[in-house]
Design a protein around this motif. Structure first.
Motif, mmCIF file in Angstrom:
data_model
loop_
_atom_site.group_PDB
_atom_site.id
_atom_site.type_symbol
_atom_site.label_atom_id
_atom_site.label_comp_id
_atom_site.label_asym_id
_atom_site.label_seq_id
_atom_site.Cartn_x
_atom_site.Cartn_y
_atom_site.Cartn_z
ATOM 1 N N ASN A 1 1.065 -1.115 0.180
ATOM 2 C CA ASN A 1 0.097 -0.402 0.194
ATOM 3 C C ASN A 1 0.940 1.584 -0.108
ATOM 4 N N SER B 1 1.335 -3.421 4.784
ATOM 5 C CA SER B 1 -0.661 -2.223 5.346
ATOM 6 C C SER B 1 -0.719 -1.869 6.917
ATOM 7 N N GLY C 1 -4.662 -6.246 3.628
ATOM 8 C CA GLY C 1 -5.613 -5.081 3.920
ATOM 9 C C GLY C 1 -5.964 -4.616 4.933
ATOM 10 N N LYS D 1 -7.339 -7.794 -0.842
ATOM 11 C CA LYS D 1 -7.067 -6.152 -0.619
ATOM 12 C C LYS D 1 -7.506 -5.046 -0.670
ATOM 13 N N SER E 1 -15.616 -5.334 -0.679
ATOM 14 C CA SER E 1 -14.867 -5.369 -0.790
ATOM 15 C C SER E 1 -14.064 -6.384 -1.268
#
Length: 454
Positions: free
Chosen positions: A141, A227, A268, A315, A329
């Motif tokens: 990320n 994340s 995530g 994710k 999601s």
């Protein structure tokens, strides 16, 4: 003759009673008739004139002349002889009085639906910036847009800041090869402090205004931190070791909670707007919903829900801004679906196949819309109408999978970064409507500041 005279006398005798009966009723003011119920409402003189005199001018055009026609027209206007009604079958109804003025009815109609004009969605990006050496890794990320309108992006070992208000770019930090590359970035709610996750399992905290490192969080993870998610002063980190750790950045011993559930890398993390629930997705195809009250209790499991419906890495996560218990999601390359969850019950409300890998999700803050970014084969962004999930627009331009998305503080613009080493900006959500201030009372109530007895 006899027959003829008898017939004429019969006709006469048959007519007279009817005429006399009519005259008698007229004198008695009954004026009843089988076909014309109310003869009193008729003007027989005008009717006789219309049947005889009024036709003479048309039948004898020689007698008619422009001056005579003008005279007759004037005379008809003077004596109200321009009427066309001869027979009256009923009295004129009394004039009705509307209880509500027509102007009020025309201005308000509850049946009328006010429809907004359809928003034009530009399907090409507003701006494109180079993003050389960005790591093309689905599980990281590397992009975030802070509340101070500054965008942070990690390009291999270096974190750059791009100020959206003036377009200026600055370098925040460059990590050495032993610690790098950078695996995640996330702005704190204040828009000043930023967390940077590293490949060596450490997390650095920086003050972007002073361009100064504040501290390093160590000891929580054994592998890279891909994340990050903030919840006020709590920084939640997800690692390749499958652990989720809540860190209180205000205290020296920063680890306050550890969530265990994922068996593979956590890719995530998203806190709900209330700060009570945390959604986590992993490379084990699992989606967890954690509740702080459950996680801190003596319950047999720490999680609130363990959701197994995805068939690839999870994710893309996004909490709905207009419904607190609605979570979206997205599944990876073997899944291709966007799913919607009621996090109170754990029920899957809907599942939509997108046809490609779902890399990121963003809700529109002003309308019921959802934006998704995708990988092979079109590498596009798709704007969906919620809850119908009808495609509103497809935004193309990237030539590689769109791994990262971030939303501007006002909710209008979206930045996307892809493996094609470009950073693109899209005005996809439009400009929010500015609420008009309530008009001030021109005649304030006298003695408004005096307390009432009742």
């Amino acid at each position: 003759m006899d027959a003829g005279s008898v017939g004429s006398s019969y006709k006469c005798s048959s007519r007279c009673p009817l005429q006399e009966q009519f005259l008698q009723r007229k004198n008695n003011r009954e004026n009843l008739d089988r076909f014309i119920p109310n003869r009193a409402a008729m003007d027989f003189d005008y009717a006789h004139y219309m049947l005889t005199e009024a036709r003479k001018g048309k039948e004898n055009p020689a007698v008619s002349s422009p001056s005579r026609d003008a005279y007759r027209k004037k005379l008809a206007e003077t004596f109200n002889m321009n009427r066309t009604r001869i027979l009256a079958f009923k009295n004129k109804p009394p004039t009705t009085i509307d209880p509500i003025p027509q102007e009020l009815l025309s201005s308000y109609n509850p049946q009328t639906k006010i429809t907004k004009p359809r928003r034009h969605i530009r399907q090409s990006c507003e701006r494109t910036l180079d993003a050389p050496d960005i790591v093309d890794d689905f599980y990281l990320n590397l992009l975030d847009w802070g509340s101070s309108n500054v965008l942070a992006i990690a390009l291999e070992n270096t974190v750059y800041l791009w100020d959206a208000s003036n377009g200026s770019t600055s370098e925040l930090v460059s990590i050495d090869d032993e610690s790098g590359p950078v695996t995640s970035v996330s702005w704190a709610p204040d828009g000043r402090h930023i967390a940077i996750g590293l490949n060596n399992s450490h997390v650095q905290l920086w003050d972007s205004t002073a361009n100064k490192q504040l501290r390093t969080l160590r000891g929580g993870h054994r592998q890279r931190v891909g994340s990050l998610a903030w919840n006020n002063h709590i920084l939640t980190t997800g690692g390749m070791d499958g652990k989720i750790i809540n860190n209180d950045v205000r205290v020296r011993s920063h680890i306050v909670e550890t969530y265990r559930g994922h068996q593979q890398e956590v890719c995530g993390l998203k806190w709900s707007a209330s700060g009570q629930q945390l959604a986590s997705g992993g490379n084990d195809n699992l989606l967890y919903v954690w509740d702080r009250s459950v996680a801190s209790s003596n319950a047999p499991t720490q999680w609130l829900h363990r959701l197994e419906e995805h068939s690839a890495a999870v994710k893309a996560l996004a909490w709905c801004p207009f419904q607190g218990n609605l979570l979206a999601s997205g599944g990876g390359g073997g899944d291709h679906s966007i799913k919607f969850w009621n996090t109170h019950t754990g029920a899957c409300l809907n599942s939509v196949s997108t046809g490609s890998q779902v890399c990121a999700l963003l809700w529109n803050k002003n309308e019921r819309e959802l934006l998704s970014s995708h990988g092979f084969s079109q590498n596009q962004l798709i704007l969906w109408k919620y809850p119908s999930m009808v495609k509103m627009a497809e935004l193309t331009g990237h030539t590689s999978r769109v791994l990262y998305m971030a939303q501007s503080p006002d909710g209008c613009a979206v930045a996307s970064a892809a493996g094609d080493e470009t950073l693109r900006f899209w005005n996809v959500f439009g400009t929010p409507e500015v609420a008009k201030p309530a008009p001030k009372a021109t005649n304030p109530e006298p003695f408004a500041n005096v307390n009432r007895i009742r």
